[in-house]
Design a protein around this motif. Structure first.
Motif, PDB file in Angstrom:
ATOM      1  N   THR A  36      -8.731   1.767  -6.300  1.00 29.13           N
ATOM      2  CA  THR A  36      -9.741   0.937  -6.944  1.00 29.13           C
ATOM      3  C   THR A  36      -9.406  -0.529  -6.693  1.00 29.13           C
ATOM      4  N   SER A  37     -10.368  -1.400  -6.928  1.00 28.26           N
ATOM      5  CA  SER A  37     -10.151  -2.815  -6.654  1.00 28.26           C
ATOM      6  C   SER A  37      -9.034  -3.401  -7.509  1.00 28.26           C
ATOM      7  N   GLU A  38      -8.837  -2.854  -8.706  1.00 27.63           N
ATOM      8  CA  GLU A  38      -7.743  -3.336  -9.560  1.00 27.63           C
ATOM      9  C   GLU A  38      -6.404  -2.742  -9.132  1.00 27.63           C
ATOM     10  N   GLY A  39      -6.424  -1.678  -8.353  1.00 25.12           N
ATOM     11  CA  GLY A  39      -5.208  -1.037  -7.891  1.00 25.12           C
ATOM     12  C   GLY A  39      -4.571  -0.093  -8.884  1.00 25.12           C
ATOM     13  N   LYS A  40      -5.219   0.163 -10.002  1.00 22.65           N
ATOM     14  CA  LYS A  40      -4.647   1.053 -11.027  1.00 22.65           C
ATOM     15  C   LYS A  40      -4.759   2.522 -10.624  1.00 22.65           C
ATOM     16  N   VAL A  41      -5.785   2.865  -9.852  1.00 15.65           N
ATOM     17  CA  VAL A  41      -6.008   4.257  -9.454  1.00 15.65           C
ATOM     18  C   VAL A  41      -5.960   4.342  -7.928  1.00 15.65           C
ATOM     19  N   ALA A  42      -5.113   5.222  -7.416  1.00 13.01           N
ATOM     20  CA  ALA A  42      -5.044   5.504  -5.985  1.00 13.01           C
ATOM     21  C   ALA A  42      -5.441   6.969  -5.785  1.00 13.01           C
ATOM     22  N   ALA A 102      -5.047 -11.355  12.880  1.00  8.94           N
ATOM     23  CA  ALA A 102      -6.039 -11.327  11.797  1.00  8.94           C
ATOM     24  C   ALA A 102      -6.055 -10.027  11.003  1.00  8.94           C
ATOM     25  N   PRO A 103      -6.011  -8.847  11.623  1.00  9.98           N
ATOM     26  CA  PRO A 103      -6.030  -7.629  10.809  1.00  9.98           C
ATOM     27  C   PRO A 103      -4.861  -7.542   9.835  1.00  9.98           C
ATOM     28  N   PHE A 104      -3.698  -8.069  10.230  1.00  6.52           N
ATOM     29  CA  PHE A 104      -2.534  -8.010   9.353  1.00  6.52           C
ATOM     30  C   PHE A 104      -2.608  -9.054   8.243  1.00  6.52           C
ATOM     31  N   VAL A 105      -3.133 -10.215   8.573  1.00  5.89           N
ATOM     32  CA  VAL A 105      -3.235 -11.290   7.596  1.00  5.89           C
ATOM     33  C   VAL A 105      -4.350 -11.009   6.598  1.00  5.89           C
ATOM     34  N   LEU A 106      -5.474 -10.482   7.081  1.00 11.96           N
ATOM     35  CA  LEU A 106      -6.634 -10.273   6.230  1.00 11.96           C
ATOM     36  C   LEU A 106      -6.584  -8.968   5.458  1.00 11.96           C
ATOM     37  N   SER A 107      -5.720  -8.038   5.836  1.00 12.70           N
ATOM     38  CA  SER A 107      -5.662  -6.760   5.120  1.00 12.70           C
ATOM     39  C   SER A 107      -4.980  -6.953   3.776  1.00 12.70           C
ATOM     40  N   SER A 108      -5.446  -6.183   2.809  1.00 10.51           N
ATOM     41  CA  SER A 108      -4.845  -6.278   1.485  1.00 10.51           C
ATOM     42  C   SER A 108      -3.628  -5.361   1.414  1.00 10.51           C
ATOM     43  N   ALA A 109      -2.881  -5.483   0.342  1.00  5.53           N
ATOM     44  CA  ALA A 109      -1.679  -4.664   0.179  1.00  5.53           C
ATOM     45  C   ALA A 109      -2.038  -3.192   0.048  1.00  5.53           C
ATOM     46  N   ALA A 110      -3.182  -2.900  -0.552  1.00 10.67           N
ATOM     47  CA  ALA A 110      -3.607  -1.513  -0.727  1.00 10.67           C
ATOM     48  C   ALA A 110      -4.637  -1.193   0.354  1.00 10.67           C
ATOM     49  N   PHE A 111      -4.183  -0.673   1.475  1.00 11.30           N
ATOM     50  CA  PHE A 111      -5.049  -0.330   2.591  1.00 11.30           C
ATOM     51  C   PHE A 111      -5.779   0.967   2.304  1.00 11.30           C
ATOM     52  N   ALA A 112      -7.078   0.959   2.483  1.00 11.71           N
ATOM     53  CA  ALA A 112      -7.863   2.179   2.308  1.00 11.71           C
ATOM     54  C   ALA A 112      -8.362   2.605   3.676  1.00 11.71           C
ATOM     55  N   LYS A 152      -6.060  19.193   0.469  1.00 11.29           N
ATOM     56  CA  LYS A 152      -5.482  18.640  -0.753  1.00 11.29           C
ATOM     57  C   LYS A 152      -6.366  17.500  -1.233  1.00 11.29           C
ATOM     58  N   VAL A 153      -6.374  17.314  -2.541  1.00  8.51           N
ATOM     59  CA  VAL A 153      -6.989  16.145  -3.154  1.00  8.51           C
ATOM     60  C   VAL A 153      -6.060  15.708  -4.280  1.00  8.51           C
ATOM     61  N   GLY A 154      -5.830  14.408  -4.384  1.00 12.60           N
ATOM     62  CA  GLY A 154      -4.899  13.937  -5.399  1.00 12.60           C
ATOM     63  C   GLY A 154      -5.184  12.520  -5.819  1.00 12.60           C
ATOM     64  N   ALA A 155      -4.569  12.141  -6.932  1.00 11.72           N
ATOM     65  CA  ALA A 155      -4.734  10.790  -7.459  1.00 11.72           C
ATOM     66  C   ALA A 155      -3.522  10.404  -8.284  1.00 11.72           C
ATOM     67  N   SER A 156      -3.318   9.106  -8.411  1.00 10.16           N
ATOM     68  CA  SER A 156      -2.302   8.578  -9.317  1.00 10.16           C
ATOM     69  C   SER A 156      -2.915   7.434 -10.103  1.00 10.16           C
ATOM     70  N   ILE A 157      -2.475   7.310 -11.348  1.00 12.96           N
ATOM     71  CA  ILE A 157      -3.019   6.291 -12.239  1.00 12.96           C
ATOM     72  C   ILE A 157      -1.852   5.486 -12.798  1.00 12.96           C
ATOM     73  N   GLY A 158      -1.937   4.173 -12.663  1.00 16.75           N
ATOM     74  CA  GLY A 158      -0.922   3.298 -13.230  1.00 16.75           C
ATOM     75  C   GLY A 158      -1.170   3.126 -14.719  1.00 16.75           C
ATOM     76  N   VAL A 159      -0.315   3.729 -15.526  1.00 18.25           N
ATOM     77  CA  VAL A 159      -0.449   3.635 -16.980  1.00 18.25           C
ATOM     78  C   VAL A 159       0.068   2.279 -17.463  1.00 18.25           C
ATOM     79  N   SER A 160       1.187   1.834 -16.890  1.00 23.49           N
ATOM     80  CA  SER A 160       1.762   0.524 -17.194  1.00 23.49           C
ATOM     81  C   SER A 160       2.467   0.043 -15.933  1.00 23.49           C
TER      82      SER A 160
END
Length: 147
Positions: free
Chosen positions: A73-79, A31-41, A104-112
């Protein structure tokens, strides 16, 4: 006394029950593997070592042992991520290792779909020439292109 048909019927029900229990156990573990989303937080541990070789000669290394948290984020655009922990700084000239604190603190943003930009700010405790406690900061910014 069971007839041969009754014996096989009882045996089949027994095997069905056993298989049902095994399937349930397998489903619980999966269940943890099936129910987990691709973007694990969530939390993580990061072990990283950076060595310095100016002019080809080793001068020292810093090894970080950090505990962090990452998510998106829920849309996955910002990590994003944040981490901190002890940093072991080895100085080859003094043949000495000191323990500092780094983070450290960091982020990435999907522009396209093909481009993301990222940035990071890092810091490590230190001591200046007068013996006062200071923080040495660093940063990086970049872009990642996918082909």
């Amino acid at each position: 006394m069971l007839s041969s048909a009754g014996f096989f019927n009882a045996r089949a029900r027994y095997l069905k029950t056993i298989m049902s229990i095994k399937s349930t156990i397998a489903a619980i573990f999966a269940a943890p593997f099936v129910l987990s989303s691709a973007a694990f937080a969530g939390p993580y541990v990061n072990l990283e070592s950076n060595a310095s070789y100016p002019d080809g000669d080793y001068t020292g290394a810093t090894t970080d042992l950090a505990i962090g948290f990452e998510g998106s984020t829920s849309e996955g655009k910002v990590a994003y991520y944040i981490q901190g922990g002890p940093a072991f700084q080895h100085d080859e000239a003094a043949d000495d290792t000191e323990t500092e604190f780094s983070g450290k603190v960091g982020a990435s943003i999907g522009v396209s779909d093909d481009l993301s930009v990222y940035g990071e700010v890092s810091g490590i405790s230190n001591e200046d020439s007068t013996g006062d406690d200071i923080v040495d900061f660093g940063g990086k910014i970049g872009a990642k292109f996918l082909f």
